[in-house]
Write a protein that holds these residues in place. Structure first.
Motif, PDB file in Angstrom:
ATOM      1  N   PRO A 189    -107.620 -47.679  39.465  1.00  0.00           N
ATOM      2  CA  PRO A 189    -106.686 -47.123  38.480  1.00  0.00           C
ATOM      3  C   PRO A 189    -105.785 -46.111  39.182  1.00  0.00           C
ATOM      4  O   PRO A 189    -106.257 -45.365  40.047  1.00  0.00           O
ATOM      5  N   LYS A 190    -104.510 -46.083  38.833  1.00  0.00           N
ATOM      6  CA  LYS A 190    -103.611 -45.175  39.562  1.00  0.00           C
ATOM      7  C   LYS A 190    -104.038 -43.715  39.431  1.00  0.00           C
ATOM      8  O   LYS A 190    -103.804 -42.910  40.339  1.00  0.00           O
ATOM      9  N   GLU A 191    -104.731 -43.387  38.334  1.00  0.00           N
ATOM     10  CA  GLU A 191    -105.187 -41.996  38.136  1.00  0.00           C
ATOM     11  C   GLU A 191    -106.167 -41.545  39.232  1.00  0.00           C
ATOM     12  O   GLU A 191    -106.329 -40.349  39.469  1.00  0.00           O
ATOM     13  N   ALA A 192    -106.796 -42.511  39.884  1.00  0.00           N
ATOM     14  CA  ALA A 192    -107.738 -42.151  40.961  1.00  0.00           C
ATOM     15  C   ALA A 192    -107.018 -41.425  42.099  1.00  0.00           C
ATOM     16  O   ALA A 192    -107.660 -40.769  42.917  1.00  0.00           O
ATOM     17  N   TYR A 193    -105.675 -41.564  42.140  1.00  0.00           N
ATOM     18  CA  TYR A 193    -104.908 -40.961  43.232  1.00  0.00           C
ATOM     19  C   TYR A 193    -104.280 -39.619  42.861  1.00  0.00           C
ATOM     20  O   TYR A 193    -103.404 -39.118  43.566  1.00  0.00           O
ATOM     21  N   SER A 194    -104.727 -39.058  41.750  1.00  0.00           N
ATOM     22  CA  SER A 194    -104.303 -37.707  41.397  1.00  0.00           C
ATOM     23  C   SER A 194    -105.557 -36.921  41.037  1.00  0.00           C
ATOM     24  O   SER A 194    -106.145 -37.123  39.972  1.00  0.00           O
ATOM     25  N   ASN A 195    -105.977 -36.065  41.951  1.00  0.00           N
ATOM     26  CA  ASN A 195    -107.210 -35.308  41.728  1.00  0.00           C
ATOM     27  C   ASN A 195    -107.074 -33.911  42.337  1.00  0.00           C
ATOM     28  O   ASN A 195    -105.991 -33.520  42.770  1.00  0.00           O
ATOM     29  N   ALA A 196    -108.160 -33.196  42.369  1.00  0.00           N
ATOM     30  CA  ALA A 196    -108.108 -31.810  42.855  1.00  0.00           C
ATOM     31  C   ALA A 196    -107.685 -31.756  44.320  1.00  0.00           C
ATOM     32  O   ALA A 196    -107.098 -30.770  44.771  1.00  0.00           O
ATOM     33  N   PHE A 197    -107.947 -32.803  45.051  1.00  0.00           N
ATOM     34  CA  PHE A 197    -107.646 -32.827  46.480  1.00  0.00           C
ATOM     35  C   PHE A 197    -106.140 -32.989  46.718  1.00  0.00           C
ATOM     36  O   PHE A 197    -105.550 -32.264  47.521  1.00  0.00           O
ATOM     37  N   ALA A 198    -105.518 -33.907  45.999  1.00  0.00           N
ATOM     38  CA  ALA A 198    -104.086 -34.169  46.205  1.00  0.00           C
ATOM     39  C   ALA A 198    -103.545 -35.099  45.126  1.00  0.00           C
ATOM     40  O   ALA A 198    -104.318 -35.807  44.471  1.00  0.00           O
ATOM     41  N   THR A 199    -102.221 -35.079  44.969  1.00  0.00           N
ATOM     42  CA  THR A 199    -101.555 -36.150  44.231  1.00  0.00           C
ATOM     43  C   THR A 199    -100.904 -37.029  45.288  1.00  0.00           C
ATOM     44  O   THR A 199    -100.005 -36.601  46.009  1.00  0.00           O
ATOM     45  N   PHE A 200    -101.424 -38.235  45.397  1.00  0.00           N
ATOM     46  CA  PHE A 200    -101.042 -39.088  46.517  1.00  0.00           C
ATOM     47  C   PHE A 200     -99.676 -39.738  46.343  1.00  0.00           C
ATOM     48  O   PHE A 200     -98.999 -40.053  47.296  1.00  0.00           O
ATOM     49  N   PHE A 201     -99.296 -39.969  45.079  1.00  0.00           N
ATOM     50  CA  PHE A 201     -97.950 -40.504  44.805  1.00  0.00           C
ATOM     51  C   PHE A 201     -97.606 -40.161  43.365  1.00  0.00           C
ATOM     52  O   PHE A 201     -98.491 -39.813  42.568  1.00  0.00           O
TER      53      PHE A 201
END
Ligand SMILES: CC(C)(COP(=O)(O)OP(=O)(O)OC[C@H]1O[C@@H](n2cnc3c(N)ncnc32)[C@H](O)[C@@H]1OP(=O)(O)O)[C@@H](O)C(=O)NCCC(=O)NCCS
Length: 136
Positions: free
Chosen positions: A38-50
């Motif tokens: 899911p694209k949401e997996a790429y926005s977390n406490a570590f970083a927003t990847f895109f």
């Protein structure tokens, strides 16, 4: 980053996982790991990847980890694994966007992916990671 902090969370958050391991007889000499998440997996406490709004669909594909032992490079093994990963990713009709993340300074990998049709999108984490992207 190690197996527990990178691989395990990634496999768990993904909807589909694909790993190819290459062996020279009994010896493991490389692997590639790709997933659909899911694209949401790429926005977390570590970083927003895109920018999530730049992806229309719910899920994205990622060639996430890739390694060939040094003495086995330049023989076409990486290209073979790359194509196997792309074929696997492209069978998911509901996914239009594919990503690869490359560490700053890894120019060989960056050029390898560019020659295979990926383009630099942007940098994250103060330039530590370059985000490469490709559309279906
Ligand atoms: C990136 C990586 C997986 C590529 O694997 P590889 O097996 O060397 O890939 P290939 O052999 O298919 O291709 C590498 C280059 O060798 C060339 N090549 C392939 N077969 C060849 C041959 N028989 N003779 C000479 N050159 C050859 C390819 O054309 C390619 O050149 P290009 O980048 O200009 O297209 C490998 O370099 C690696 O493990 N790097 C370290 C880890 C890493 O950076 N991973 C990526 C993290 S994002």
């Amino acid at each position: 980053m190690n197996f527990d902090t990178r691989m395990v969370p990634s496999v768990k958050s993904a909807l589909h996982n694909f790993i190819v391991v290459v062996k020279d007889e009994d010896k493991i000499i490389g692997y590639v790991y790709s997933n659909i998440s899911p694209k949401e997996a790429y926005s977390n406490a570590f970083a927003t990847f895109f920018d999530l709004s730049s992806v229309n669909r719910e899920n994205v594909g990622c060639l996430s980890q890739f390694y060939i032992k040094e003495e086995y490079r330049q023989y076409g093994v990486g290209s073979k694994l790359f194509h196997m990963s792309m074929e696997w990713l492209q069978q998911f009709d509901e996914v239009d966007d594919y990503f690869i993340y490359v560490s700053n300074g890894n120019n060989d990998a960056l050029e390898f992916y560019k020659r295979k049709g990926f383009s630099v999108s942007h940098e994250i984490l103060d330039g530590f990671i370059t985000v490469l992207r490709k559309s279906r």
